[in-house]
Design a protein around this motif. Structure first.
Motif, short mmCIF file in Angstrom:
data_model
loop_
_atom_site.label_atom_id
_atom_site.label_comp_id
_atom_site.label_asym_id
_atom_site.label_seq_id
_atom_site.Cartn_x
_atom_site.Cartn_y
_atom_site.Cartn_z
N CYS A 66 0.86 -1.19 0.00
CA CYS A 66 0.00 0.00 0.00
C CYS A 66 0.89 1.23 0.00
CB CYS A 66 -0.90 0.00 1.22
SG CYS A 66 -1.87 1.51 1.43
N ALA A 67 0.52 2.18 -0.85
CA ALA A 67 1.24 3.45 -0.90
C ALA A 67 0.23 4.59 -0.88
CB ALA A 67 2.09 3.53 -2.16
N ALA A 68 0.47 5.55 -0.02
CA ALA A 68 -0.41 6.71 0.08
C ALA A 68 0.36 7.96 -0.33
CB ALA A 68 -0.93 6.87 1.50
N SER A 69 -0.35 8.88 -0.96
CA SER A 69 0.29 10.11 -1.40
C SER A 69 -0.71 11.25 -1.35
CB SER A 69 0.84 9.94 -2.82
OG SER A 69 -0.20 9.65 -3.73
N GLY A 70 -0.21 12.46 -1.46
CA GLY A 70 -1.09 13.62 -1.46
C GLY A 70 -0.92 14.46 -0.21
N PHE B 111 0.21 -13.37 9.91
CA PHE B 111 0.35 -12.12 9.16
C PHE B 111 1.32 -11.19 9.86
CE2 PHE B 111 -4.25 -12.22 7.24
CZ PHE B 111 -3.99 -13.48 6.74
N THR B 112 2.03 -10.40 9.06
CA THR B 112 2.93 -9.39 9.61
C THR B 112 2.73 -8.08 8.87
OG1 THR B 112 4.60 -11.08 10.11
CG2 THR B 112 5.32 -8.79 10.11
N VAL B 113 2.48 -7.02 9.62
CA VAL B 113 2.35 -5.69 9.03
C VAL B 113 3.65 -4.93 9.28
CG1 VAL B 113 1.29 -4.71 11.12
CG2 VAL B 113 0.91 -3.62 8.90
N SER B 114 4.09 -4.20 8.25
CA SER B 114 5.34 -3.46 8.39
C SER B 114 5.30 -2.20 7.53
CB SER B 114 6.53 -4.33 7.98
OG SER B 114 6.41 -4.74 6.63
N ARG B 115 6.13 -1.24 7.90
CA ARG B 115 6.23 -0.02 7.11
C ARG B 115 7.36 -0.17 6.10
NH1 ARG B 115 5.39 3.74 12.20
NH2 ARG B 115 7.55 3.10 12.62
N GLY B 116 7.18 0.44 4.96
CA GLY B 116 8.22 0.43 3.96
C GLY B 116 9.22 1.55 4.18
N ASN B 117 10.32 1.48 3.46
CA ASN B 117 11.33 2.54 3.55
C ASN B 117 10.81 3.83 2.92
OD1 ASN B 117 13.24 0.92 4.86
ND2 ASN B 117 14.00 0.12 2.90
N ALA B 118 10.01 3.69 1.89
CA ALA B 118 9.42 4.88 1.28
C ALA B 118 8.36 5.44 2.21
CB ALA B 118 8.82 4.52 -0.08
N GLU B 119 8.18 6.72 2.17
CA GLU B 119 7.23 7.38 3.05
C GLU B 119 5.80 6.93 2.75
OE1 GLU B 119 7.37 11.61 2.71
OE2 GLU B 119 6.72 11.92 4.77
#
Length: 117
Positions: free
Chosen positions: A22-26, A67-75
Motif C-alpha cells: 500500500c502506498a499513500a500520497s497527497g 500475518f505481519t504488518v510493516s512499514r516500507g522505507n518509502a514514506e
C-alpha cells in the motif's frame, strides 16, 4: 486530496503466501497509523492488522502468528505479509491511513485475495 493504492492480491492455494503493498500520497499531514482491513462476502469490515506511528502493531486474533504488518522505507507505505493462508482469509483487503492532524481516514479501492484449492 489523498490517494491510497493497494496491490498484491490474487488467487492462491491454502497454505501459500501473499504480500500486499500500500502506498499513500497527497496532502497527508501527520500519519497516525496505517493498516489493513478486509471484508468477506456477506460480512462486515474487520481490522486485520495496523501499525501506529510509534511502531506498535495490533492484529486480529485470526491474523496473529500468520500475518505481519510493516512499514516500507518509502514514506507512507505499508505491507502485509500473509503466510499459511486459509480459505477463510478470502476477502477484499483495504488499506487505511489515519491522519492524526485532521482526524481523517483515507481508504484504498481494495485488492481481492482468494484462497482456494
Amino acid at each position: 486530496q489523498v490517494q491510497v493504492e493497494e496491490s498484491g492480491g490474487g488467487l492462491v492455494q491454502p497454505g501459500e503466501s501473499l504480500r500486499l503493498s500500500c502506498a499513500a500520497s497527497g496532502d497527508i499531514r501527520v500519519v497516525g497509523s496505517m493498516g489493513w482491513y478486509r471484508r468477506a462476502p456477506g460480512s462486515q469490515y474487520e481490522l486485520v492488522a495496523i501499525i501506529f506511528s510509534n511502531g506498535n502493531t495490533r492484529y486480529a486474533d485470526s491474523a496473529k502468528g500468520r500475518f505481519t504488518v510493516s512499514r516500507g522505507n518509502a514514506e507512507n507505505t505499508v505491507f502485509l505479509e500473509m503466510n499459511n493462508l486459509k480459505p477463510e482469509d478470502t476477502a477484499v483487503y483495504y488499506c487505511n491511513l489515519y491522519d492524526d492532524y485532521n482526524g481523517n481516514d483515507y481508504w484504498g479501492q481494495g485488492t481481492q485475495v482468494t484462497v482456494s484449492s
